[in-house]
Design an enzyme around this catalytic site. Structure first.
Site, PDB file in Angstrom:
ATOM      1  N   TYR A 106       0.806  -1.210   0.000  1.00  0.00           N
ATOM      2  CA  TYR A 106       0.000   0.000   0.000  1.00  0.00           C
ATOM      3  C   TYR A 106       0.842   1.264   0.000  1.00  0.00           C
ATOM      4  O   TYR A 106       0.330   2.356   0.110  1.00  0.00           O
ATOM      5  CB  TYR A 106      -1.001  -0.005   1.163  1.00  0.00           C
ATOM      6  CG  TYR A 106      -2.184   0.878   0.872  1.00  0.00           C
ATOM      7  CD1 TYR A 106      -2.889   0.737  -0.316  1.00  0.00           C
ATOM      8  CD2 TYR A 106      -2.572   1.868   1.744  1.00  0.00           C
ATOM      9  CE1 TYR A 106      -3.953   1.564  -0.613  1.00  0.00           C
ATOM     10  CE2 TYR A 106      -3.644   2.689   1.466  1.00  0.00           C
ATOM     11  CZ  TYR A 106      -4.334   2.538   0.283  1.00  0.00           C
ATOM     12  OH  TYR A 106      -5.381   3.357  -0.022  1.00  0.00           O
ATOM     13  N   TRP A 159       2.815   3.172   1.767  1.00  0.00           N
ATOM     14  CA  TRP A 159       3.112   4.182   2.777  1.00  0.00           C
ATOM     15  C   TRP A 159       4.195   3.746   3.761  1.00  0.00           C
ATOM     16  O   TRP A 159       4.397   4.376   4.789  1.00  0.00           O
ATOM     17  CB  TRP A 159       1.843   4.520   3.566  1.00  0.00           C
ATOM     18  CG  TRP A 159       0.891   5.396   2.843  1.00  0.00           C
ATOM     19  CD1 TRP A 159      -0.118   4.996   2.012  1.00  0.00           C
ATOM     20  CD2 TRP A 159       0.824   6.823   2.874  1.00  0.00           C
ATOM     21  NE1 TRP A 159      -0.815   6.088   1.538  1.00  0.00           N
ATOM     22  CE2 TRP A 159      -0.258   7.225   2.054  1.00  0.00           C
ATOM     23  CE3 TRP A 159       1.554   7.815   3.523  1.00  0.00           C
ATOM     24  CZ2 TRP A 159      -0.614   8.556   1.861  1.00  0.00           C
ATOM     25  CZ3 TRP A 159       1.200   9.135   3.335  1.00  0.00           C
ATOM     26  CH2 TRP A 159       0.125   9.496   2.515  1.00  0.00           C
TER      27      TRP A 159
END
Length: 775
Positions: free
Chosen positions: A114, A116
């Site tokens: 994802y 991050w």
């Protein structure tokens, strides 16, 4: 080896910090001297390095170590792990990848991430895993993100590109002092704007809101939560029922139309399809005029307030802002489409202080002028596998291999995934209906995870490889929105046997005969010098100078001057709609889209429309579950990152995540401030700690995301989650057949006081390990 400067720089998603060092390790992180509003999240980072739930050595689920892919996934999350040495772990990973790609093809590998996990351009988990998988033949990928997945699909249909969503935002300096009225659908929260994917030099949302006020603007926040907008805005509060913003906007548009307040000249010159939409607006197509009285019944906002706001919008230079959160709901495409239509009816698109923009305040930096070049990133290579899913359809894919689904005019088929490889992100935080995900997660034969701590993802893996954190490696971060390039210096040695993702993938690639293709013969330092060299070339081509690498590395940060040229969104199109035609079929703003209409989707017609959500306070299900849950972004962490840290822990109450509830709703249920409560619906239940707050409209409860998943019986569906993870409650369904985004904010629940002894929170303890260590 790169030297560590005397005062190292640490670049994170929530800001830049200067490290104070002692004995070769950071002992404090002080905010960058130029940041006027630094985030406190960094104060969680140092203590997390040695937290008891740090993953120190490679580990394998016991039955998987014994039987490999023949072991079922039923034990994921419940079985103990066996620690192994690195050679055995790497051999096992390579063998599984080789088995799956040769027996089933590379489309049977899902490359999850994802993105991050790091602000750096090199140690960026998403880039690393995708580059690695591409060097061994590719993988099934995901499209877009949970933050604005539905918007990514609908906005290009309306204006040709993601204008005002990803690119060409009207800058704050052309809003402040120009806009007379700013209407914020979903508000502008400082807690959301404390983060940004590429790093942050200056947190600027509070200052931007103050500048708007000082420039004479009136601000209106439209949200069921008053403090969704930072206090600096001094905003008026209009509080519709959650999920009813489209009905409100339709009534605003109806008032503009019937009171002859819309800009017909702009509509005729710059848009297409208003006749079809207008017929719907006045009720000629469905017999229902979208009047303020009609909207009052849906939104519970008084009709006179709606009409008064429409008149103010028409009388002033008005800027419409919309947060990303509004499209994370049933039919989430509709508010974004309707916001553009409403701005077109006002006729101010392309003018300073007028028009629309999405995501102001959803992350830091939106609204900052941007230089016309792209910062470099680690090349991911080409993926020969065509299969993909919209990012929020993971459980659907795992539960229904070979099943078909609609997406943006195409009929696609879910691949048969045999192996999930995840590095960066935590689906047991960001995915919806975690009980359903648990069921789906048992289907793959193999789950491989890189992680730093024993969070929900690591606990539900077969093979866990300990990853170094960003404090334990060197990197370079860049931000277009913050016009900077920054070092992130290594300020601690990796804990235990942890390794950087790059080193892990390089070792696996070597076992698969792809090391040279993956590394290109470069180590960490060589890659950082390469990426920085590309940055120097691109900035020099624009007449901008960066220092040489060694000077940059010593100083830690290089700031570019503010971009001089910037325009409002669609300014060039407004000046010359023929010469600067949009990339839509008509070349204009598509109020009615023939393309979407031709798809034949009953949940996304050819123009913006009110379609009642499956779950909202006007639904029959509200009789059973009468509270609307807003699962907002947390203030004390980024997603679930550093939920174990000091800042997040200090905000918990009796070890649980706080849930806000209006005092009237609490009194009706016998709930007091600080009480442990059980929140539940037909999908699941969790415990949290009640906080009474009049900042919410009655009927709404707010439980932030990010609490680490902590069921009372690990690996079992439907049991009580004891820590306060709202995604045991949210629904796992697509926003529509067009966008297939996540619909987390369409969620009804009930709440009751939890009497008796609450089970202890155990998600921050290490999992069970089988005796001994293999290898």
């Amino acid at each position: 080896m790169l030297p560590t400067p005397r005062r190292p720089t640490v670049t994170t998603h929530w800001g830049i910090y200067r490290a104070a060092m002692a004995d070769g390790r950071a002992i404090a992180l002080d905010p960058f001297e130029g940041d006027p509003d630094p985030s406190p999240i960094a104060q969680s980072m140092l203590g997390a390095l040695d937290h008891p739930c740090r993953i120190l050595r490679p580990a394998v689920r016991r039955s998987f170590l014994e039987r490999g892919a023949a072991a079922t996934g039923a034990g994921r999350g419940a079985e103990p792990f066996v620690e192994v040495d690195w050679p055995q772990a790497l051999d096992l990973v390579a063998r599984e990848l080789d088995r799956v790609r040769h027996d089933f093809g590379n489309s049977a590998i899902f490359g999850g991430s994802y993105g991050w996990a790091s602000a750096g351009r090199f140690h960026h988990a998403q880039s690393q895993i995708h580059r690695f998988l591409n060097t061994i033949g590719g993988y099934t990928r995901s499209f877009s993100n949970y933050s604005h997945g539905a918007a990514d699909v609908i906005v290009p249909h309306v204006v040709g590109e993601r204008l005002g969503l990803h690119v060409e935002h009207t800058p704050w300096r052309l809003i402040a002092g120009h806009a007379e009225l700013i209407v914020m659908f979903g508000g502008i929260g400082a807690k959301n704007a404390q983060v940004s994917s590429g790093g942050i030099v200056r947190h600027g949302v509070r200052a931007a809101l103050r500048a708007c006020r000082e420039g004479g603007a009136e601000l209106v926040s439209i949200s069921p939560i008053r403090d969704d907008t930072a206090a600096e805005a001094e905003a008026e509060w209009m509080a519709p029922r959650p999920g009813t913003d489209v009905a409100l906007m339709l009534a605003l548009a109806h008032t503009l139309l019937v009171e002859d307040l819309c800009d017909t000249g702009f509509i005729e010159r710059y848009t297409i399809g208003f006749e079809r939409f207008g017929a719907y607006l006045v009720g000629r197509t469905d017999g229902v005029p979208k009047t303020a009285e009609w909207a009052q019944e849906i939104t519970q906002v008084p009709a006179e307030d709606i009409r008064a706001l429409a008149r103010r919008m028409a009388a002033k230079r008005t800027f419409l802002m919309m947060s990303w959160s509004l499209q994370r709901a049933d039919h989430g495409e509709q508010p974004y489409w309707m916001a553009i239509v409403l701005a077109a009816m006002l006729g101010q698109i392309g003018l300073p202080g007028g028009g629309y923009g999405f995501g102001f305040g959803s992350v830091n930096g939106i609204g900052n002028p941007i230089h016309d070049f792209a910062w470099p990133s680690l090349p991911q290579g080409d993926n020969p596998v065509p299969d993909f899913i919209p990012v929020a359809r993971i459980a659907d894919m795992l539960l229904d291999p070979g099943g078909s689904f609609d997406f943006n005019g195409r009929r696609l088929v879910y691949p048969d995934i045999r192996l999930v490889y995840w590095a960066g992100g935590n689906p047991f935080h960001h995915h919806q209906d975690l009980n359903r995900l648990l069921r789906a997660w048992r289907r793959p034969e193999t789950v491989i995870v890189h992680e730093s701590w024993w969070n929900g993802l690591a606990r539900h893996a077969d093979i866990v490889l300990p990853a170094a954190t960003q404090l334990e490696r060197n990197d370079v971060a860049c931000s277009s929105r913050d016009r900077m390039i920054s070092a992130s210096h290594k300020v601690a040695e990796p804990a235990g046997e942890a390794r950087a993702d790059f080193a892990i993938f390089a070792a696996i690639a070597e076992r698969l005969g792809a090391r040279e293709a993956f590394t290109e013969g470069r180590d960490e330092e060589a890659w950082l010098r390469q990426l920085y060299g590309v940055a120097r070339q691109r900035t020099a081509a624009k007449g901008l100078d960066l220092p040489d690498f060694d000077t940059f590395w010593r100083e830690g940060i290089a700031l570019l001057p503010e971009a001089e040229h910037s325009e409002p969104t669609l300014a060039a199109f407004r000046r010359d709609p023929a010469g600067n035609a949009l990339r839509t079929p008509s070349g204009r703003i598509e109020i009615f889209s023939q393309s979407i209409a031709a798809f034949g989707y009953d949940d996304c017609p050819g123009h913006p429309a009110w379609i009642a959500p499956k779950e909202w306070l006007g639904a029959p299900e509200a009789e059973r579950y009468p509270l609307h849950l807003i699962s907002s972004q947390p203030a004390t962490k980024l997603h679930s990152q550093y939920d174990l840290g000091a800042v997040a822990q200090a905000a918990k109450i009796k070890g649980r995540e706080p849930v806000r509830i209006h005092p009237d709703d609490a009194a009706a249920r016998g709930i007091g401030d600080g009480d442990i409560v059980r929140i539940f619906n037909g999908r699941g239940a969790c415990l949290a700690a009640a906080v009474l707050s009049a900042e919410l409209r009655p009927g709404v409860v707010q439980l932030a995301t990010g609490a680490w998943f902590d069921p009372v019986e690990p690996g079992v569906e439907g049991v009580l989650e004891k820590h306060g993870n709202p995604n045991v409650l949210t629904a796992d369904r697509g926003t529509s057949r067009l966008g297939q985004g996540c619909a987390a904010h369409s969620c009804l629940v009930e709440m009751e006081r939890f009497d008796g002894a609450a089970p202890p929170v155990t998600c921050f303890d290490p999992p069970a390990f089988a005796a001994g260590r293999s290898g």
